[in-house]
Scaffold this motif. Sequence first.
Motif, PDB file in Angstrom:
ATOM      1  N   ARG A  60      84.211  82.256  17.915  1.00 19.00           N
ATOM      2  CA  ARG A  60      83.990  80.829  18.204  1.00 19.00           C
ATOM      3  C   ARG A  60      85.166  79.960  17.769  1.00 19.00           C
ATOM      4  NH1 ARG A  60      77.988  78.806  17.013  1.00 19.00           N
ATOM      5  NH2 ARG A  60      77.069  79.256  19.040  1.00 19.00           N
ATOM      6  N   MET A  73      82.033  84.177  13.954  1.00 17.21           N
ATOM      7  CA  MET A  73      82.741  82.929  13.612  1.00 17.21           C
ATOM      8  C   MET A  73      84.165  82.961  14.149  1.00 17.21           C
ATOM      9  SD  MET A  73      81.484  81.325  10.088  1.00 17.21           S
ATOM     10  CE  MET A  73      82.009  82.547   8.951  1.00 17.21           C
ATOM     11  N   TYR A 131      75.398  81.251  15.001  1.00 12.27           N
ATOM     12  CA  TYR A 131      76.780  81.656  15.295  1.00 12.27           C
ATOM     13  C   TYR A 131      76.920  82.355  16.639  1.00 12.27           C
ATOM     14  CZ  TYR A 131      76.731  80.813  10.323  1.00 12.27           C
ATOM     15  OH  TYR A 131      76.543  80.226   9.100  1.00 12.27           O
ATOM     16  N   ASN A 151      78.720  88.390  10.961  1.00 13.44           N
ATOM     17  CA  ASN A 151      78.850  86.937  10.832  1.00 13.44           C
ATOM     18  C   ASN A 151      80.316  86.508  10.957  1.00 13.44           C
ATOM     19  OD1 ASN A 151      79.553  84.602   8.941  1.00 13.44           O
ATOM     20  ND2 ASN A 151      77.380  84.258   9.316  1.00 13.44           N
TER      21      ASN A 151
END
Length: 218
Positions: free
Chosen positions: A104, A101, A129, A97
């Motif tokens: 991005r 993130m 995500y 995760n």
Amino acid sequence: MNKLAPSILAADFFKLGEQITEVENAGAEYLHIDVMDGSFVPSISFGLPLITSIRKKTGLTFDVHLMVTEPERFVDQFVDAGADIITVHAEACTHLNRTLMHIRERGIKAGVALNPATSPDVLRYVYDYLDMILVMSVNPGFGGQKFIPETITKLNDVKKLVESSGRDIDIEVDGGITLENVDMILKAGANVIVSGSSVFKDDISSNVKAFRSILGKK
Ligand code: DX5
Ligand code: ZN
């Protein structure tokens, strides 16, 4: 729209610039860049200096497939080198995760690759995500391997999961894709097709055009 992502792992590195221009002019959209660390996979390919140098010469979307252990260590450097999409392996990330993130936050697309034996269940809590799922159709590490047939069942499963997530997520397939099996792979749900040895052999331009005409029909 379906996209073709020629993998430069199969290119002739003496003629790399020429061959990249050739796939671009023939209609490919992405350039698939396989980075291998000799730890996550049993082979070493190439890395940042190569990407930095080809970035200046082409407008293709750089689809960087990181076959490296703990890829989060290198996200910033690959973004700075010119990656447009960074795909990390679920099996290689302790904090998937967080890694997605981070990719991005750097303003590019994030993908997750799954080895042939990895269930798509690992994606269940990260659909928000990610932009792309890379379904490996060979065990990563080498070009020129044979397509693993169970990938078709997995693609059907991934397609259903993506549809039920309601998200706009691309499904990429990588390994052993040829002009003979690509239609079946598209029908099973893929929309981004990686091909190395079937593109960079004989007449590169006509190989790309032949792939493009099959991809264009979907
Ligand atoms: C395998 C790589 C693939 C490979 C595809 O570890 O991730 O991208 O270059 O090559 P072909 O199309 O020859 O299987
Ligand atoms: Zn790849």
